[in-house]
Design a protein around this motif. Structure first.
Motif, PDB file in Angstrom:
ATOM      1  N   VAL A 212      -4.676   6.426   3.932  1.00  0.00           N
ATOM      2  CA  VAL A 212      -4.948   6.324   2.419  1.00  0.00           C
ATOM      3  C   VAL A 212      -4.941   4.894   2.199  1.00  0.00           C
ATOM      4  O   VAL A 212      -4.072   4.146   2.372  1.00  0.00           O
ATOM      5  N   ARG A 213      -6.030   4.444   1.377  1.00  0.00           N
ATOM      6  CA  ARG A 213      -6.304   2.948   0.537  1.00  0.00           C
ATOM      7  C   ARG A 213      -6.411   3.143  -0.672  1.00  0.00           C
ATOM      8  O   ARG A 213      -7.155   4.197  -1.190  1.00  0.00           O
ATOM      9  N   GLY A 214      -6.039   2.071  -1.460  1.00  0.00           N
ATOM     10  CA  GLY A 214      -6.152   1.977  -2.792  1.00  0.00           C
ATOM     11  C   GLY A 214      -5.259   1.079  -3.419  1.00  0.00           C
ATOM     12  O   GLY A 214      -5.070  -0.062  -2.975  1.00  0.00           O
ATOM     13  N   TRP A 215      -4.791   1.279  -4.557  1.00  0.00           N
ATOM     14  CA  TRP A 215      -3.987   0.242  -5.303  1.00  0.00           C
ATOM     15  C   TRP A 215      -3.066   1.087  -6.311  1.00  0.00           C
ATOM     16  O   TRP A 215      -3.192   2.143  -6.593  1.00  0.00           O
ATOM     17  N   SER A 216      -2.059   0.124  -6.678  1.00  0.00           N
ATOM     18  CA  SER A 216      -0.951   0.656  -7.498  1.00  0.00           C
ATOM     19  C   SER A 216      -0.426  -0.494  -8.371  1.00  0.00           C
ATOM     20  O   SER A 216      -0.185  -1.785  -7.879  1.00  0.00           O
ATOM     21  N   ALA A 217      -0.191  -0.275  -9.781  1.00  0.00           N
ATOM     22  CA  ALA A 217       0.177  -1.593 -10.423  1.00  0.00           C
ATOM     23  C   ALA A 217       1.429  -2.078 -10.203  1.00  0.00           C
ATOM     24  O   ALA A 217       1.705  -3.257 -10.372  1.00  0.00           O
ATOM     25  N   THR A 218       2.105  -1.315  -9.452  1.00  0.00           N
ATOM     26  CA  THR A 218       3.660  -1.654  -9.016  1.00  0.00           C
ATOM     27  C   THR A 218       3.941  -0.961  -7.762  1.00  0.00           C
ATOM     28  O   THR A 218       3.469   0.059  -7.293  1.00  0.00           O
ATOM     29  N   PRO A 219       4.893  -1.584  -6.830  1.00  0.00           N
ATOM     30  CA  PRO A 219       5.259  -0.766  -5.768  1.00  0.00           C
ATOM     31  C   PRO A 219       5.676   0.741  -6.042  1.00  0.00           C
ATOM     32  O   PRO A 219       5.844   1.357  -5.431  1.00  0.00           O
ATOM     33  N   ASP A 220       6.315   0.792  -7.109  1.00  0.00           N
ATOM     34  CA  ASP A 220       7.010   2.125  -7.513  1.00  0.00           C
ATOM     35  C   ASP A 220       6.064   3.234  -7.681  1.00  0.00           C
ATOM     36  O   ASP A 220       6.368   4.238  -7.386  1.00  0.00           O
ATOM     37  N   ALA A 221       4.753   2.636  -7.746  1.00  0.00           N
ATOM     38  CA  ALA A 221       3.726   3.609  -8.082  1.00  0.00           C
ATOM     39  C   ALA A 221       2.860   3.989  -6.899  1.00  0.00           C
ATOM     40  O   ALA A 221       2.203   4.943  -6.614  1.00  0.00           O
ATOM     41  N   ALA A 222       3.525   3.447  -5.565  1.00  0.00           N
ATOM     42  CA  ALA A 222       2.759   3.832  -4.390  1.00  0.00           C
ATOM     43  C   ALA A 222       3.009   5.007  -3.934  1.00  0.00           C
ATOM     44  O   ALA A 222       2.012   6.026  -3.449  1.00  0.00           O
ATOM     45  N   GLU A 223       4.127   5.687  -4.209  1.00  0.00           N
ATOM     46  CA  GLU A 223       4.573   7.075  -3.986  1.00  0.00           C
ATOM     47  C   GLU A 223       3.584   7.990  -4.647  1.00  0.00           C
ATOM     48  O   GLU A 223       3.352   9.065  -4.083  1.00  0.00           O
ATOM     49  N   HIS A 224       3.327   7.720  -5.920  1.00  0.00           N
ATOM     50  CA  HIS A 224       2.601   8.655  -6.721  1.00  0.00           C
ATOM     51  C   HIS A 224       1.112   8.713  -6.051  1.00  0.00           C
ATOM     52  O   HIS A 224       0.455   9.707  -6.173  1.00  0.00           O
ATOM     53  N   VAL A 225       0.637   7.621  -5.693  1.00  0.00           N
ATOM     54  CA  VAL A 225      -0.684   7.609  -4.990  1.00  0.00           C
ATOM     55  C   VAL A 225      -0.666   8.575  -3.882  1.00  0.00           C
ATOM     56  O   VAL A 225      -1.817   9.225  -3.800  1.00  0.00           O
ATOM     57  N   LEU A 226       0.407   8.464  -3.091  1.00  0.00           N
ATOM     58  CA  LEU A 226       0.038   9.222  -1.791  1.00  0.00           C
ATOM     59  C   LEU A 226       0.461  10.626  -2.161  1.00  0.00           C
ATOM     60  O   LEU A 226      -0.087  11.599  -1.502  1.00  0.00           O
ATOM     61  N   GLN A 227       1.361  10.838  -3.260  1.00  0.00           N
ATOM     62  CA  GLN A 227       1.307  12.569  -3.471  1.00  0.00           C
ATOM     63  C   GLN A 227       0.281  13.266  -4.030  1.00  0.00           C
ATOM     64  O   GLN A 227       0.313  14.560  -3.541  1.00  0.00           O
ATOM     65  N   ALA A 228      -1.007  12.594  -4.236  1.00  0.00           N
ATOM     66  CA  ALA A 228      -2.194  13.141  -4.662  1.00  0.00           C
ATOM     67  C   ALA A 228      -2.787  13.789  -3.311  1.00  0.00           C
ATOM     68  O   ALA A 228      -3.479  14.705  -3.213  1.00  0.00           O
ATOM     69  N   ASP A 326      -5.955   2.769 -16.210  1.00  0.00           N
ATOM     70  CA  ASP A 326      -5.535   3.111 -14.888  1.00  0.00           C
ATOM     71  C   ASP A 326      -4.306   2.407 -14.431  1.00  0.00           C
ATOM     72  O   ASP A 326      -4.328   1.097 -14.739  1.00  0.00           O
ATOM     73  N   TRP A 327      -3.349   3.090 -13.614  1.00  0.00           N
ATOM     74  CA  TRP A 327      -2.356   2.325 -13.173  1.00  0.00           C
ATOM     75  C   TRP A 327      -2.069   2.725 -11.597  1.00  0.00           C
ATOM     76  O   TRP A 327      -1.403   1.830 -10.848  1.00  0.00           O
ATOM     77  N   ALA A 328      -2.960   3.570 -11.121  1.00  0.00           N
ATOM     78  CA  ALA A 328      -2.857   3.853  -9.768  1.00  0.00           C
ATOM     79  C   ALA A 328      -4.102   4.599  -9.214  1.00  0.00           C
ATOM     80  O   ALA A 328      -4.301   5.361  -9.997  1.00  0.00           O
ATOM     81  N   ALA A 329      -4.614   4.381  -8.032  1.00  0.00           N
ATOM     82  CA  ALA A 329      -5.484   5.541  -7.484  1.00  0.00           C
ATOM     83  C   ALA A 329      -5.678   5.175  -6.049  1.00  0.00           C
ATOM     84  O   ALA A 329      -5.223   4.173  -5.464  1.00  0.00           O
ATOM     85  N   GLY A 330      -6.135   6.285  -5.344  1.00  0.00           N
ATOM     86  CA  GLY A 330      -6.270   6.065  -3.889  1.00  0.00           C
ATOM     87  C   GLY A 330      -7.663   6.919  -3.155  1.00  0.00           C
ATOM     88  O   GLY A 330      -8.161   7.667  -3.950  1.00  0.00           O
ATOM     89  N   GLU A 331      -8.023   6.497  -2.095  1.00  0.00           N
ATOM     90  CA  GLU A 331      -8.702   7.236  -1.300  1.00  0.00           C
ATOM     91  C   GLU A 331      -8.442   7.701   0.152  1.00  0.00           C
ATOM     92  O   GLU A 331      -7.357   6.954   0.561  1.00  0.00           O
ATOM     93  N   SER A 332      -9.131   8.763   0.699  1.00  0.00           N
ATOM     94  CA  SER A 332      -8.623   9.151   1.877  1.00  0.00           C
ATOM     95  C   SER A 332      -9.899   9.799   2.408  1.00  0.00           C
ATOM     96  O   SER A 332     -10.880   9.986   1.871  1.00  0.00           O
ATOM     97  N   ALA A 333      -9.849  10.553   3.717  1.00  0.00           N
ATOM     98  CA  ALA A 333     -10.922  11.069   4.289  1.00  0.00           C
ATOM     99  C   ALA A 333     -10.088  12.615   4.829  1.00  0.00           C
ATOM    100  O   ALA A 333      -9.088  12.313   5.680  1.00  0.00           O
ATOM    101  N   ALA A 334     -10.892  13.686   4.685  1.00  0.00           N
ATOM    102  CA  ALA A 334     -10.221  14.716   5.397  1.00  0.00           C
ATOM    103  C   ALA A 334     -11.162  15.975   5.430  1.00  0.00           C
ATOM    104  O   ALA A 334     -12.051  16.067   4.581  1.00  0.00           O
TER     105      ALA A 334
END
Length: 538
Positions: A212-228, A326-334
């Motif tokens: 997963v690659r993307g961004w989050s406004a704070t490190p605390d939000a990284a977990e929420h990006v991955l949750q998607a 926006d405060w977080a988003a991510g991309e992946s491939a599957a």
């Protein structure tokens, strides 16, 4: 209606309704736009926006005279001068930016006017920043958190100090909101190793090879990006997070966030051999069952059957319509389940509205014939080329309690239609996930043209969902308009209007039978829109 929207660009001199807010009666109920606001809007729109052909100096004089007239108006409610100041700054930002463009054009034959244009644009941005601060400080301070510790003992903060307190306040509230959301993720998810950079860039790898690659406004939000990208909306990623650089005192913007590249798509294609084998097996089965002369007729019949049994749902715009940044988003491939793709741009399966004849209705039969006449031993290479080496199908992820649904977001509509019509089980795709906003405004969810009855009913529906444990959060009101502070929504489409919710309920039950009933929704309520409205609104 257009005149109303123009008028909403300016504070009302009668009721002091702020920009973008509807006029209200003395007891706070919404009412039609005041005539004084309409007249003010007409003059200011003419002076600033529609007087584009006039020199900026003349436009500035008009604005100056109009704002001077407004200063003498003592009939407005208390606080009107604050809001008037934000309107004036808004107007001057427009004029200053236009002045820079005008000056650059005037000297074009003799000088490079870029510096003049850029200088005016910088000044215009500063004016706009000041406008936002004034608006937030006076009008809706509760909606815009401040770091009160930074302002302690300061009676008249400078705009720069106020801006810093705002940035730190945003970060503090975001962290608090994110911590509440994690409480509702009750299943252990995948094991991730992630890296977060101070500019917000995020990259992560799961133990099964997913990236997963993307961004989050704070490190605390990284977990929420991955949750998607977890198996369901209830799985919590198990993350080991490494930080690069210092944590900023303001939310990171994520301007240069990393994205999934073709190499990542190719790795994902090769990594799931079982998905590839299942897809190849389905194609070879069709090759045996569909004689080549019958392919076109078989495709048309399959498209008609699919349209009857699984019509597409509306495009999921619930998040993008909310005012929150926006405060977080991510991309992946599957590899994804093709039956979970419930919207594919062209809303009738097998029908395309394209100007090029080669991309129109004839595309599906032609592509099906090419696929179904490919030798079985060449199918894997054929799929790799058309799905992974070509620009990939891009899908938006809408995670749910038993698994995700998908919308085609950009590119890949033709290939998606083909795979759905042929009934192929899997396809490789690039996935994009936007994290749910923290706050939902009912006016951005429903069609407000339907009147206040619809507004009130939508708010009542949110209360029902909260009471029955189908969403988690709290509801407050701005006048008659409900505002939802969302912690968690295992089935996020339930927040939408009845048309969106019932359509996605039907699609979800088709893909994941029994999942919504297990969540607590009676089977009878999932029958159709009428049944859903009866259950939700009583």
């Amino acid at each position: 209606m257009a005149a109303d929207w123009d008028a909403l660009d300016f504070t009302c001199p009668r009721c002091a309704a702020a920009r973008t807010k509807a006029c209200t009666t003395k007891d706070g109920r919404p009412r039609p736009t005041h005539l004084a606001r309409r007249l003010t809007s007409m003059l200011l729109q003419l002076a600033v926006r529609r007087g584009q052909g006039q020199p900026p100096t003349e436009r500035a004089q008009i604005v100056r005279s109009l704002t001077a007239i407004q200063e003498a108006d003592t009939s407005a409610r208390e606080g009107y001068l604050w809001r008037q100041a934000t309107d004036e700054l808004f107007l001057w930002e427009q004029v200053v930016a236009a002045a820079g463009r005008h000056a650059a054009d005037a000297v074009e034959g003799h000088l490079d006017g870029d510096e003049l244009r850029d200088g005016a644009q910088q000044a215009a941005r500063r004016i706009d920043e000041a406008r936002q601060l004034v608006h937030e400080w006076q009008g809706e301070r509760a909606e815009y958190p401040l770091d009160e510790e930074l302002l302690e003992g300061v009676l008249r903060p400078a705009p720069s100090l106020l801006a810093r307190a705002r940035r730190r306040g945003d970060l503090g509230r975001l962290r608090t909101d994110l911590a509440r959301r994690l409480v509702h993720l009750d299943k252990p998810g995948g094991i991730w190793e992630a890296t977060w950079h101070s500019d917000g860039a995020l990259s992560a790898h799961r133990d099964d090879g997913s990236c997963v690659r993307g961004w989050s406004a704070t490190p605390d939000a990284a977990e929420h990006v991955l949750q998607a990208f977890e198996a369901t909306s209830r799985h919590r990623p198990q993350i080991t997070l490494a930080l690069h650089g210092e944590q900023p005192e303001a939310p990171a913007a994520g301007d240069d966030a990393p994205s999934i590249e073709q190499a990542d798509v190719l790795r994902a294609f090769d990594a799931d051999r079982a998905a590839l084998d299942a897809t190849v097996a389905a194609i070879t089965q069709l090759q045996r069952e569909w004689p080549e002369p019958e392919i076109t007729d078989r495709v048309r019949a399959a498209a008609a059957q699919l349209q009857t049994s699984a019509p597409q749902s509306p495009y999921f715009t619930l998040y993008s319509r909310q005012p929150e940044h926006d405060w977080a988003a991510g991309e992946s491939a599957a590899w994804v389940r093709t039956d979970a793709i419930v919207h594919a741009i062209d809303t009738v399966w097998g029908h395309f509205d394209r100007s090029e004849a080669s991309r129109g209705p004839s595309w599906i039969p032609r592509a099906a014939r090419e696929l179904l006449t490919t030798e079985p031993e060449e199918l894997a290479a054929f799929l790799r080329h058309h799905l992974a080496e070509e620009p990939p199908v891009t899908l938006g992820v809408i995670n749910g309690p038993a698994g995700p649904l998908y919308n085609v977001s950009s590119g890949g509509a033709h290939r998606t239609h083909l795979f759905r019509i042929l009934g192929l089980p899997r396809m490789i795709a690039k996935l994009y996930a936007r994290i749910p906003p923290r706050r939902f405004d009912v006016a951005r969810v429903i069609d407000t043209a339907k009147g206040m009855t619809e507004v009130e009913r939508a708010g009542r529906g949110w209360h029902t969902l909260l009471e029955r444990g189908l969403i988690h959060g709290s509801i407050r009101y701005q006048g008659a308009f409900a505002m939802l502070d969302l912690d968690h929504a295992p089935a996020p489409w339930l927040l939408g209007d009845a048309a969106l919710a019932s359509s996605y309920n039907t699609a979800y039950e088709r893909v994941y039978p029994g999942a919504l009933s297990a969540l607590g929704i009676p089977t009878a309520a999932l029958a159709d829109r009428k049944a859903w409205e009866q259950w939700l609104y009583g």
